[in-house]
Design an enzyme around this catalytic site. Structure first.
Site, PDB file in Angstrom:
ATOM      1  N   GLU A   2      -5.165 -11.090  -1.048  1.00 12.65           N
ATOM      2  CA  GLU A   2      -5.953 -10.885   0.188  1.00 12.65           C
ATOM      3  C   GLU A   2      -7.449 -10.946  -0.094  1.00 12.65           C
ATOM      4  O   GLU A   2      -8.237 -10.205   0.507  1.00 12.65           O
ATOM      5  CB  GLU A   2      -5.622  -9.508   0.806  1.00 12.65           C
ATOM      6  CG  GLU A   2      -4.159  -9.289   1.107  1.00 12.65           C
ATOM      7  CD  GLU A   2      -3.859  -7.982   1.848  1.00 12.65           C
ATOM      8  OE1 GLU A   2      -4.798  -7.357   2.379  1.00 12.65           O
ATOM      9  OE2 GLU A   2      -2.682  -7.593   1.883  1.00 12.65           O
TER      10      GLU A   2
ATOM     11  N   GLU B 130       0.820  -1.228   0.000  1.00  6.22           N
ATOM     12  CA  GLU B 130       0.000   0.000   0.000  1.00  6.22           C
ATOM     13  C   GLU B 130       0.847   1.268   0.000  1.00  6.22           C
ATOM     14  O   GLU B 130       0.620   2.175   0.808  1.00  6.22           O
ATOM     15  CB  GLU B 130      -0.989  -0.037   1.174  1.00  6.22           C
ATOM     16  CG  GLU B 130      -1.902  -1.249   1.111  1.00  6.22           C
ATOM     17  CD  GLU B 130      -2.800  -1.436   2.338  1.00  6.22           C
ATOM     18  OE1 GLU B 130      -2.831  -0.562   3.213  1.00  6.22           O
ATOM     19  OE2 GLU B 130      -3.483  -2.484   2.398  1.00  6.22           O
TER      20      GLU B 130
HETATM   21  O1  9MR Z   1      -6.501  -8.145   8.827  1.00  7.11           O
HETATM   22  C1  9MR Z   1      -5.431  -7.459   9.450  1.00  7.11           C
HETATM   23  C2  9MR Z   1      -5.807  -7.073  10.873  1.00  7.11           C
HETATM   24  O2  9MR Z   1      -5.967  -8.243  11.662  1.00  7.11           O
HETATM   25  C3  9MR Z   1      -4.719  -6.186  11.472  1.00  7.11           C
HETATM   26  O3  9MR Z   1      -5.165  -5.706  12.741  1.00  7.11           O
HETATM   27  C4  9MR Z   1      -4.429  -5.013  10.557  1.00  7.11           C
HETATM   28  C5  9MR Z   1      -3.258  -4.180  11.083  1.00  7.11           C
HETATM   29  O4  9MR Z   1      -2.101  -4.951  11.157  1.00  7.11           O
HETATM   30  O5  9MR Z   1      -4.084  -5.460   9.253  1.00  7.11           O
HETATM   31  C6  9MR Z   1      -5.086  -6.222   8.631  1.00  7.11           C
HETATM   32  O6  9MR Z   1      -4.615  -6.661   7.366  1.00  7.11           O
HETATM   33  C7  9MR Z   1      -4.473  -5.689   6.338  1.00  7.11           C
HETATM   34  C8  9MR Z   1      -3.289  -6.098   5.491  1.00  7.11           C
HETATM   35  O7  9MR Z   1      -2.132  -6.203   6.288  1.00  7.11           O
HETATM   36  C9  9MR Z   1      -3.059  -5.116   4.353  1.00  7.11           C
HETATM   37  N1  9MR Z   1      -4.247  -4.958   3.563  1.00  7.11           N
HETATM   38  C10 9MR Z   1      -5.464  -4.639   4.296  1.00  7.11           C
HETATM   39  C11 9MR Z   1      -5.693  -5.666   5.413  1.00  7.11           C
HETATM   40  C12 9MR Z   1      -6.992  -5.357   6.161  1.00  7.11           C
HETATM   41  O8  9MR Z   1      -6.875  -4.158   6.851  1.00  7.11           O
END
Ligand code: 9MR
Length: 355
Positions: free
Chosen positions: A269, A154
């Site tokens: 994802e 991102e």
């Molecule tokens: O699903 C993830 C959540 O459990 C965490 O709290 C969060 C912060 O680390 O990240 C979420 O995963 C994200 C991923 O790393 C990047 N793309 C978006 C995902 C959803 O927010």
């Protein structure tokens, strides 16, 4: 189509055949035509991995690629700036290796999930040193076990039309665009055999904002290639909104541009945001499966993704309900299995492309 016919197809004729079927709306996946199969991956949260025995069973039975969901992030490993804590990551990596599963690493650089001490760094020299040291340590530790990485996650602004190309973050604010160069060159130097991805969301429809995001990704890839820094693929996160149409032609054009640059594509994802769908579970599950098919058939008409991974497996352990709550308070149903591990129509949809 029989297997025998598939084996006789050359790649070129397979592409032409796929193209013709795509026009007729009957496109099977390119992998199906070529007789190979697309690996199925899933992101795994440590806590249910430890406490829900069914999760391990499901990973063993159905999943080819394990993606540690949070434990490889900076806030998973670097609680303290003085040491690296690999305990959580090691649990998932060891399980994958012992059971012959591939691993995809997420992630070496993100604007989010950073420890406070990292976000507080203001010296470019120091931040570069910290980034290089982190990537050398993490990629080096898992070299030969984690075969591919979301090197940067991102780094494109949410809306490049109004915000400029780059995501603001400690990395961009302190180092500027070269944070991406440093991340990729360090990962490549540390594990020359790893496949290195740039991972991002909202690349799947055909809005002007999405087109600007695709353009930004292409520019970053150009930038790396101009500097002879290895980059192998783009991760399409595919957090898909049930109410948005997949931009079939726009996606094909984007993938074609990536192929011309020598890059491949992975679905990293996937889940379906069901907040606007009717409450009825059967209707909702059917719509979620239909969106999955719409996306995967559009995608596989123009490429064979390296993997198709979902962000979790079971609705119980998904982030969607928290971030995209429904007006009627009904629980989100974004993933292939329901809260009790019953396979949903989305699972069948995915298996059409991965099995
Ligand atoms: O699903 C993830 C959540 O459990 C965490 O709290 C969060 C912060 O680390 O990240 C979420 O995963 C994200 C991923 O790393 C990047 N793309 C978006 C995902 C959803 O927010």
């Amino acid at each position: 189509m029989t297997k025998c016919t598939a084996n006789r197809l050359t790649r070129r004729s397979a592409l032409q055949f796929g193209g013709a079927l795509a026009l007729s709306g009957l496109a099977p996946s390119m992998a199906a035509i070529a007789g190979s199969r697309i690996p199925f991956g899933a992101a795994v949260l440590l806590e249910p991995f430890r406490n829900d025995p069914q999760l391990k069973r499901m990973l063993l039975d159905h999943v080819d690629v394990i993606v540690p969901m949070n434990v490889l992030k900076w806030d998973g490993i670097r609680h303290s700036k003085k040491f690296f804590d690999f305990s959580g990551a090691d649990e998932l990596v060891d399980f994958a290796v012992q059971n012959g599963k591939r691993l995809h690493g997420h992630t070496l650089l993100w604007y989010n999930a950073n420890p406070q001490w990292l976000d507080a760094i203001t010296s470019p020299k120091r931040l570069e040193r910290v980034l290089v040291e982190h990537i050398e340590e993490v990629v080096g530790r898992y070299a030969g076990r984690i075969g591919s990485w979301d090197v940067v996650n991102e780094v494109v602004a949410h809306d490049p039309l109004n915000q400029g190309k780059w995501r603001t973050s400690v990395w961009y604010n302190v180092l500027g665009p070269k944070h991406v160069d440093i991340a990729f060159s360090t990962a490549a130097r540390t594990d020359p055999t790893a496949r290195l991805y740039i991972n991002d969301y909202d690349l799947e429809d055909d809005s002007l904002r999405t087109k600007a995001r695709q353009e930004a990704i292409l520019k970053i890839v150009h930038r790396l290639q101009r500097k002879n820094i290895p980059v192998h693929g783009v991760g399409l996160q595919a957090h898909l909104y049930a109410e948005r149409k997949i931009g079939r032609e726009n996606l094909a054009r984007f993938i074609d541009q990536l192929h011309r640059l020598g890059l491949d594509v992975a679905v990293t994802e996937m889940d379906i945001i069901d907040w606007k769908l009717p409450a009825d579970k059967a209707i909702r599950d059917a719509a979620v499966a239909a969106k999955t098919r719409e996306f995967l058939s559009a995608l596989t008409a123009s490429t064979t993704p390296r993997a198709i991974s979902t962000w979790g497996l079971n609705d119980r352990y998904s982030w969607i309900g928290d971030v995209f709550p429904r007006d009627d308070q009904a629980r989100a149903r974004p993933l292939p299995f329901d809260r009790d591990w019953n396979a949903k129509p989305m699972f069948d949809a995915i298996r059409e492309f991965t099995a």
